[in-house]
Design an enzyme around this catalytic site. Sequence first.
Site, PDB file in Angstrom:
ATOM      1  N   HIS A  88      24.195  68.821  51.179  1.00  0.00           N
ATOM      2  CA  HIS A  88      22.936  69.066  51.895  1.00  0.00           C
ATOM      3  C   HIS A  88      21.988  67.886  51.741  1.00  0.00           C
ATOM      4  O   HIS A  88      21.309  67.488  52.695  1.00  0.00           O
ATOM      5  CB  HIS A  88      22.261  70.330  51.354  1.00  0.00           C
ATOM      6  CG  HIS A  88      22.795  71.606  51.908  1.00  0.00           C
ATOM      7  ND1 HIS A  88      22.953  71.844  53.261  1.00  0.00           N
ATOM      8  CD2 HIS A  88      23.197  72.750  51.278  1.00  0.00           C
ATOM      9  CE1 HIS A  88      23.430  73.066  53.450  1.00  0.00           C
ATOM     10  NE2 HIS A  88      23.588  73.631  52.268  1.00  0.00           N
TER      11      HIS A  88
ATOM     12  N   HIS B 253      28.348  71.015  46.928  1.00  0.00           N
ATOM     13  CA  HIS B 253      27.807  71.619  48.160  1.00  0.00           C
ATOM     14  C   HIS B 253      26.335  71.256  48.313  1.00  0.00           C
ATOM     15  O   HIS B 253      25.895  70.870  49.407  1.00  0.00           O
ATOM     16  CB  HIS B 253      27.982  73.140  48.087  1.00  0.00           C
ATOM     17  CG  HIS B 253      27.252  73.895  49.150  1.00  0.00           C
ATOM     18  ND1 HIS B 253      27.861  74.349  50.303  1.00  0.00           N
ATOM     19  CD2 HIS B 253      25.941  74.287  49.243  1.00  0.00           C
ATOM     20  CE1 HIS B 253      26.967  74.975  51.052  1.00  0.00           C
ATOM     21  NE2 HIS B 253      25.794  74.952  50.433  1.00  0.00           N
ATOM     22  N   GLU B 254      25.561  71.381  47.232  1.00  0.00           N
ATOM     23  CA  GLU B 254      24.136  71.068  47.315  1.00  0.00           C
ATOM     24  C   GLU B 254      23.900  69.580  47.566  1.00  0.00           C
ATOM     25  O   GLU B 254      22.995  69.202  48.327  1.00  0.00           O
ATOM     26  CB  GLU B 254      23.426  71.505  46.029  1.00  0.00           C
ATOM     27  CG  GLU B 254      23.493  72.994  45.738  1.00  0.00           C
ATOM     28  CD  GLU B 254      22.976  73.850  46.883  1.00  0.00           C
ATOM     29  OE1 GLU B 254      22.154  73.361  47.683  1.00  0.00           O
ATOM     30  OE2 GLU B 254      23.394  75.013  46.984  1.00  0.00           O
TER      31      GLU B 254
END
Length: 287
Positions: free
Chosen positions: A134, A130-131
């Site tokens: 980003h 998820h990071e």
Amino acid sequence: MNMTKTAILLAGLTALFLAVGYLVGGTGGMFLALAFACATNLYAYWNADQLVLRLYRAREVSERESPGFHGIVKQLARRAGIPMPRVYIIDNPQPNAFATGRNPQNAAVAATTGLLKILNSNEVAGVMAHELAHVRNRDTLTMTITATVAGALGMLANWVMFAMAFGGGNRNNPLGPFGALLVALLAPVAAMLVQMAISRTREYEADRIGAEICGDPMWLASALQKLDQGARGIDNAAAEENPATAHMFIVNPLHARSMDSLFSTHPSTANRVAKLKEMAGIVSPWG
């Protein structure tokens, strides 16, 4: 598109600087605030990532120091098609994580000791994916600059209130005593607007891409449920003192203060998990 969003966001924050300056010092105060805003924006672009990492006392770790965590990030970065980011650990019992950096070539990911303690390796992979989503989407530039500039705006407002409390600046204040009151109100409102400016859809998109990177949406879904429950029960003092950085974390780190509900920038964890479950069942809400 992300660069355009960043430019619009910085323009809005600069306008807030000007408003605070004008309310306190008229035209002269406005130009002084403009100079401060420009200097802050320039500094934030180049240094905001390190500022945020220092704020949370993040410690960079090598592959030798943390082979398991480092190895997970390295494998995921390869799958995401981005350079290997720097890897940090934050000594904090609240389970959480964030990414920062102005571009994929200068990115960093950070996880708390609380996260590494309660998640298994698959769940850690879901969070880090998820990071990295980003990072790949370049959301980190907007999120990191926003945190720094919003913090500077809050400091400016506090400084102005301190000065006016001791009789400074009243002569040039176009609104007299009401100017001080407006400045006091602008600080929390500005922080709230900054938080809301970080679109919640970015979290959903990072969830979707993160699930694709790690290969199993349920890894992230399981992690989110554990993180949400853990974050609700454990304080994050640094985040509570700097609510403008809350949007950077994978789950909302704020809960200790009654005002924190005003700064909620994260979509419901239940909704995020539901979308990930739909994705795992090949019935994707994104089409």
